[in-house]
Design a protein around this motif. Structure first.
Motif, PDB file in Angstrom:
ATOM      1  N   LYS A  17       6.878  -2.304  -2.156  1.00  0.00           N
ATOM      2  CA  LYS A  17       6.685  -1.242  -3.155  1.00  0.00           C
ATOM      3  C   LYS A  17       5.555  -1.674  -4.087  1.00  0.00           C
ATOM      4  CE  LYS A  17      11.122   1.011  -3.522  1.00  0.00           C
ATOM      5  NZ  LYS A  17      12.014   1.632  -4.491  1.00  0.00           N
ATOM      6  N   ILE A  18       4.530  -0.844  -4.143  1.00  0.00           N
ATOM      7  CA  ILE A  18       3.370  -1.184  -4.966  1.00  0.00           C
ATOM      8  C   ILE A  18       3.212  -0.142  -6.075  1.00  0.00           C
ATOM      9  CG2 ILE A  18       0.859  -1.572  -4.981  1.00  0.00           C
ATOM     10  CD1 ILE A  18       2.225  -3.532  -3.111  1.00  0.00           C
ATOM     11  N   LEU A  19       3.027  -0.625  -7.288  1.00  0.00           N
ATOM     12  CA  LEU A  19       2.709   0.282  -8.383  1.00  0.00           C
ATOM     13  C   LEU A  19       1.240   0.094  -8.735  1.00  0.00           C
ATOM     14  CD1 LEU A  19       4.149   2.302 -10.361  1.00  0.00           C
ATOM     15  CD2 LEU A  19       3.943   0.489 -12.042  1.00  0.00           C
ATOM     16  N   TYR A  41      -5.182   4.924   4.269  1.00  0.00           N
ATOM     17  CA  TYR A  41      -4.780   3.589   3.820  1.00  0.00           C
ATOM     18  C   TYR A  41      -3.266   3.548   3.668  1.00  0.00           C
ATOM     19  CZ  TYR A  41      -5.023   5.795  -0.856  1.00  0.00           C
ATOM     20  OH  TYR A  41      -4.858   6.607  -1.940  1.00  0.00           O
ATOM     21  N   PRO A  42      -2.690   2.340   3.537  1.00  0.00           N
ATOM     22  CA  PRO A  42      -1.226   2.235   3.522  1.00  0.00           C
ATOM     23  C   PRO A  42      -0.590   3.079   2.415  1.00  0.00           C
ATOM     24  CG  PRO A  42      -2.212   0.052   3.698  1.00  0.00           C
ATOM     25  CD  PRO A  42      -3.334   1.014   3.455  1.00  0.00           C
ATOM     26  N   PRO A  43       0.540   3.736   2.718  1.00  0.00           N
ATOM     27  CA  PRO A  43       1.159   4.656   1.753  1.00  0.00           C
ATOM     28  C   PRO A  43       2.068   3.971   0.743  1.00  0.00           C
ATOM     29  CG  PRO A  43       2.332   4.766   3.831  1.00  0.00           C
ATOM     30  CD  PRO A  43       1.248   3.739   4.009  1.00  0.00           C
ATOM     31  N   ASN A  44       1.918   2.678   0.544  1.00  0.00           N
ATOM     32  CA  ASN A  44       2.869   1.944  -0.296  1.00  0.00           C
ATOM     33  C   ASN A  44       2.673   2.125  -1.798  1.00  0.00           C
ATOM     34  OD1 ASN A  44       2.222   0.601   2.295  1.00  0.00           O
ATOM     35  ND2 ASN A  44       4.025  -0.598   1.780  1.00  0.00           N
ATOM     36  N   ALA A  45       1.469   2.490  -2.216  1.00  0.00           N
ATOM     37  CA  ALA A  45       1.190   2.492  -3.656  1.00  0.00           C
ATOM     38  C   ALA A  45       1.518   3.832  -4.309  1.00  0.00           C
ATOM     39  CB  ALA A  45      -0.273   2.138  -3.890  1.00  0.00           C
ATOM     40  N   ARG A  46       2.087   3.756  -5.510  1.00  0.00           N
ATOM     41  CA  ARG A  46       2.314   4.950  -6.343  1.00  0.00           C
ATOM     42  C   ARG A  46       1.410   4.804  -7.557  1.00  0.00           C
ATOM     43  NH1 ARG A  46       4.413   5.287  -2.102  1.00  0.00           N
ATOM     44  NH2 ARG A  46       6.641   5.460  -1.628  1.00  0.00           N
ATOM     45  N   ILE A  47       0.561   5.790  -7.764  1.00  0.00           N
ATOM     46  CA  ILE A  47      -0.438   5.656  -8.831  1.00  0.00           C
ATOM     47  C   ILE A  47       0.029   6.277 -10.140  1.00  0.00           C
ATOM     48  CG2 ILE A  47      -2.782   6.301  -9.543  1.00  0.00           C
ATOM     49  CD1 ILE A  47      -3.600   6.163  -6.611  1.00  0.00           C
ATOM     50  N   ALA A  69       9.049  -4.041  -8.403  1.00  0.00           N
ATOM     51  CA  ALA A  69       7.788  -3.773  -7.706  1.00  0.00           C
ATOM     52  C   ALA A  69       7.378  -5.068  -6.999  1.00  0.00           C
ATOM     53  CB  ALA A  69       6.712  -3.351  -8.687  1.00  0.00           C
TER      54      ALA A  69
ATOM     55  N   CYS B 109      -4.564  11.217   2.676  1.00  0.00           N
ATOM     56  CA  CYS B 109      -4.868   9.816   2.995  1.00  0.00           C
ATOM     57  C   CYS B 109      -3.753   9.126   3.778  1.00  0.00           C
ATOM     58  CB  CYS B 109      -5.237   9.032   1.735  1.00  0.00           C
ATOM     59  SG  CYS B 109      -4.057   9.196   0.431  1.00  0.00           S
ATOM     60  N   HIS B 110      -2.702   9.881   4.091  1.00  0.00           N
ATOM     61  CA  HIS B 110      -1.646   9.314   4.958  1.00  0.00           C
ATOM     62  C   HIS B 110      -1.317  10.339   6.042  1.00  0.00           C
ATOM     63  CE1 HIS B 110      -1.541   6.613   1.621  1.00  0.00           C
ATOM     64  NE2 HIS B 110      -0.895   7.442   0.831  1.00  0.00           N
ATOM     65  N   LYS B 120       6.602   9.121  -0.352  1.00  0.00           N
ATOM     66  CA  LYS B 120       5.695   8.891  -1.479  1.00  0.00           C
ATOM     67  C   LYS B 120       5.648  10.126  -2.375  1.00  0.00           C
ATOM     68  CE  LYS B 120       0.891   7.583  -2.550  1.00  0.00           C
ATOM     69  NZ  LYS B 120      -0.356   6.990  -2.035  1.00  0.00           N
ATOM     70  N   LEU B 124       6.465  10.352  -6.334  1.00  0.00           N
ATOM     71  CA  LEU B 124       5.491  10.822  -7.329  1.00  0.00           C
ATOM     72  C   LEU B 124       6.060  11.974  -8.154  1.00  0.00           C
ATOM     73  CD1 LEU B 124       2.081  10.659  -5.384  1.00  0.00           C
ATOM     74  CD2 LEU B 124       2.956   9.064  -7.095  1.00  0.00           C
ATOM     75  N   TYR B 570      10.207   5.314 -10.477  1.00  0.00           N
ATOM     76  CA  TYR B 570       9.798   4.868  -9.144  1.00  0.00           C
ATOM     77  C   TYR B 570      10.697   3.750  -8.640  1.00  0.00           C
ATOM     78  CZ  TYR B 570       6.837   2.365  -5.707  1.00  0.00           C
ATOM     79  OH  TYR B 570       6.351   1.719  -4.597  1.00  0.00           O
ATOM     80  N   LEU B 571      10.913   2.750  -9.494  1.00  0.00           N
ATOM     81  CA  LEU B 571      11.537   1.520  -9.014  1.00  0.00           C
ATOM     82  C   LEU B 571      13.042   1.471  -9.211  1.00  0.00           C
ATOM     83  CD1 LEU B 571       8.727  -0.727 -10.442  1.00  0.00           C
ATOM     84  CD2 LEU B 571       9.163  -0.360  -8.012  1.00  0.00           C
TER      85      LEU B 571
END
Lengths: 147, 583
Positions: A17-19, A41-47, A69, B109-110, B120, B124, B570-571
């Motif tokens: 899990k990437i933030l 690109y990898p779908p791991n990040a939540r912006i 995270a 992008c996915h 995801k 979000l 999120y977490l």
């Protein structure tokens, strides 16, 4: 989450899990362009969108790591190109200290990444996410203090 | 809306036709979102930005008494303004709107991972809902605009802008460090596309500006201090010689500080022979029947030009740009001089006479038998002084031959580069510069004369290398922007500013050093003095809020609480949905 469920997830191939924190003017727009350009690109990040990387309190990053995270990305305008003149330089100064402190606190520094990606550098943004995901996969799931 | 009022959130998931729905399971996202805390309505819709989508928001706000709206669609950089307007029309404050980006950041992008993309998207939306619950209505603020524009630089752009604004009935303060008005153009003997010299073009403008009762002209002067915010700037202007200072209240600023012609030492023998000159130097030679050689004042019979000197040099910082004026200027000068000379030669990498009427100049030069010879980019001409004579050797691309020419005068069409004191100007007006060294516009295509500092415009060659006609277009554009601002008399300023909780402030001054705009000062009326934000000067970067060691600064619309709530959503969604905070 039960122990059983956790084992199952691990077997399914664990996904970190990437933030991510992106400034509105450069990196968030760069991430937009990555989408518009259909860069995969990898779908791991939540912006999380912030006005400027200068807005990012180190406490936010610590909170994210504390809450589980596996990695945190901070992406902003190149030094000298900040929409707010110098907010990114303030972030960079904080980061220098943070990087040292986090290692001393027993967290693998591969979990954090600071990068500069302008609004036109979609590939650099996407590559940054990929690099962090790979680094974090090497480091494994984050260990919580109570585990 | 009072703080006590329970959030009632409406969630709208956009298909964007196939753009989002083709990858993300939007129906699932809408269904899951319906269960998020404070969500009272959740749906999916084909196009949220279409009239039907906008109407849907308005209808549901009414039907469900919604007090927060979350749209999950494209990037907020695209449609946040659209939906803010919609919620305003629905009776909500614009800051009670939140947007999740499911298109640029997810579906596009996915594309090959629909499962992970949907996951995801759900995250979000959950994060956006959490933030929405903590959004606060902010007042829309306006400030008065001082009906006076400061124009820095009285070249052709500055003069045009000054006359436009003054003729529209507003005051202008026109400043130039030079002792005369007119900038570079004043010196030039060959202008294009028309046949007039610089003074012929400028003198009527200068005369009008001098006579105009609304234009205050300060030559030989510099802006020493500049402070304030849109509509309410203060400028201190100093006479360079006498040191006398004058203060002005200013509503808007147009920076027309121009360029400097590049002195090409190290290029094509410049500086090694008095008859090797730049185009700018040629332009300044006094107009007369014959062109005389600078060295011995005898009549010049043969002249050569080399183009792109110090321009279009890939990999050389500050010299990569095309200077845009040179091709046409060289063609014009060559064509004019051909009438007085035996031979005129132009050496070029490529020719771009792109402007209205410029191609005619090029054609005229050719029709007068000006010789155009193209040299290869990778093999530039060499210039040597042999027996006191300028000797150019080059390879002509089309003849595929080594050629030699010995002109009486060699003219180098050099780049336009920023003036030496540009960094000083940049600091004074909080402007940023792009790779070519000139000032950055707010948006290269959509907002080319405004800058990121509200109320400050740029025009002419302060923005980029360009010709005089283009500078004048900019100037009129910037003048129109300034007039629009002053004519309205007041301007809305962003409410997303920082605010100091004076009870928590420990008077440490950290925020004062962190703020890039000098928007924070110490309020001496408090004992001990506490930090105070001048809201109109605040640009909303939030650097102070992150820097404050006492958590005494609240960054409106980007509060710690709002950001942390997204991280938690999120977490740690379980505790979030139970309404508790994480221990």
């Amino acid at each position: 989450m039960s122990t059983e469920a956790q084992t199952q997830t691990t077997e399914k191939e664990w996904e970190p899990k990437i933030l991510a924190f992106c400034c509105n003017w450069c990196s968030y727009a760069g991430a937009d362009l990555a989408g518009t350009s259909r860069i995969q690109y990898p779908p791991n990040a939540r912006i999380i969108r912030v006005n400027c990387t200068g807005r990012i309190d180190i406490e936010f990053i610590l909170a994210a790591l504390d809450l589980g995270a596996d990695g945190v990305l901070v992406s902003g305008c190149h030094p000298g190109d900040c929409h707010y003149t110098s907010g990114n330089l303030k972030m960079r100064a904080r980061w220098a200290l943070f990087e040292k402190a986090i290692e001393q606190a027993g967290i693998d520094p591969r979990r954090i990444r600071l990068q500069w990606a302008s609004a036109s550098e979609a590939q650099i943004f996407a590559d940054g996410v990929r690099t962090l995901v790979e680094q974090v996969k090497e480091a494994g799931p984050i260990r919580r203090s109570w585990e | 809306m009072s703080d006590a009022e329970e959030p009632r959130i409406g969630v709208f998931i956009c298909h964007c036709g196939h753009n989002i729905a083709g990858t993300v399971d939007v129906k699932k996202v809408a269904k899951v979102a319906a269960e998020f805390p404070h969500v009272v309505f959740s749906t999916d819709e084909m196009f949220m930005c279409a009239d039907s989508g906008q109407q849907l928001i308005k209808d549901k706000v009414k039907e469900y008494n919604l007090n927060r709206v979350v749209v999950a669609s494209c990037s907020p950089r695209m449609h946040e303004p659209t939906f803010r307007k919609v919620v305003e029309e629905a009776g909500l404050n614009r800051y009670l709107y939140e947007q999740a980006n499911l298109r640029e950041h997810v579906s596009w992008c996915h594309m090959r991972e629909p499962g992970a993309a949907t996951e995801k998207a759900i995250d979000l939306v959950r994060m956006s809902v959490a933030r929405a619950a903590r959004l606060e209505a902010l007042p829309l603020k306006t400030v008065k605009v001082e009906p006076r524009t400061l124009i820095v630089g009285a070249g052709i752009a500055g003069l045009r802008a000054a006359l436009d604004i003054a003729n529209r009935g507003f005051e202008v303060v026109l400043v130039d460090k030079d002792s005369e008005l007119g900038g570079h153009v004043r010196h030039w003997t060959h202008m294009f596309p028309d046949d007039k010299s610089g003074p012929e073009v400028l003198n009527p403008m200068i005369e009008k500006a001098r006579k105009h009762k609304r234009i205050t002209i300060l030559t030989g002067s510099k802006v020493r201090e500049f402070d304030g915010y849109i509509g309410n700037f203060k400028a201190t202007i100093e006479n360079i010689k006498t040191g006398d200072q004058k203060e002005f209240d200013i509503g808007a600023v147009i920076v027309t500080t121009g360029f400097t012609p590049f002195k090409p030492y190290g290029y094509f023998g410049y500086g090694e022979h008095p008859d090797i000159v730049t185009l700018a130097e040629l332009q300044m030679m006094p107009p007369r029947k014959d062109l005389l050689k600078p060295s011995d004042k005898t009549k010049a019979k043969k002249i050569a030009f080399i183009g792109c000197v110090g321009s279009r040099e890939y990999g050389k910082k500050g010299h990569e740009h095309c200077s845009r004026y040179c091709c046409s200027a060289v063609a014009k000068a060559a064509s004019d001089l051909r009438d007085k000379m035996d031979e005129v030669l132009i050496l070029y990498k490529s020719i771009r006479t792109y402007g209205k009427g410029h191609e005619d100049i090029h054609r005229l030069a050719r029709s007068k038998f000006v010789i155009f010879s193209r040299y290869p980019i990778e093999k530039e001409p060499t210039v040597e002084i042999i027996d006191g004579k300028i000797t150019i050797k080059w390879e002509d691309v089309f003849a595929d031959e080594e050629l030699i020419f010995q002109p009486d005068i060699l003219v180098l069409a050099t780049a336009m580069i920023p003036p030496e004191d540009i960094e000083e100007t940049a600091k004074l007006f909080s402007l940023t510069r792009s790779a070519d060294g000139f000032f950055n516009p707010e948006h290269i295509k959509l907002a080319p004369v405004t800058t990121h500092t509200a109320g400050i415009m740029i025009a002419g060659t302060a923005q980029a290398a360009k010709n005089a006609s283009e500078s004048v277009i900019d100037a009129s554009g910037a003048a129109a922007k300034a007039v629009a601002l002053m004519a309205r008399g007041e301007v809305e300023i962003e409410s997303t500013v920082s605010h100091v909780l004076s009870d928590l402030c420990s008077s440490c001054h950290t925020c004062i050093t962190a703020c890039p705009y000098g928007a924070i000062s110490m309020d001496e009326s408090h004992d001990p003095p506490v930090a105070l934000v001048t809201e109109a000067k605040c640009h909303g970067c939030g650097t102070c809020a992150a820097a404050c060691p006492s958590n005494a600064i609240v960054m409106m619309h980007s509060t710690d609480d709002q950001i942390i709530s997204m991280i938690q959503a999120y977490l740690s969604p379980m505790t979030e949905s139970e309404g508790g905070s994480v221990q």
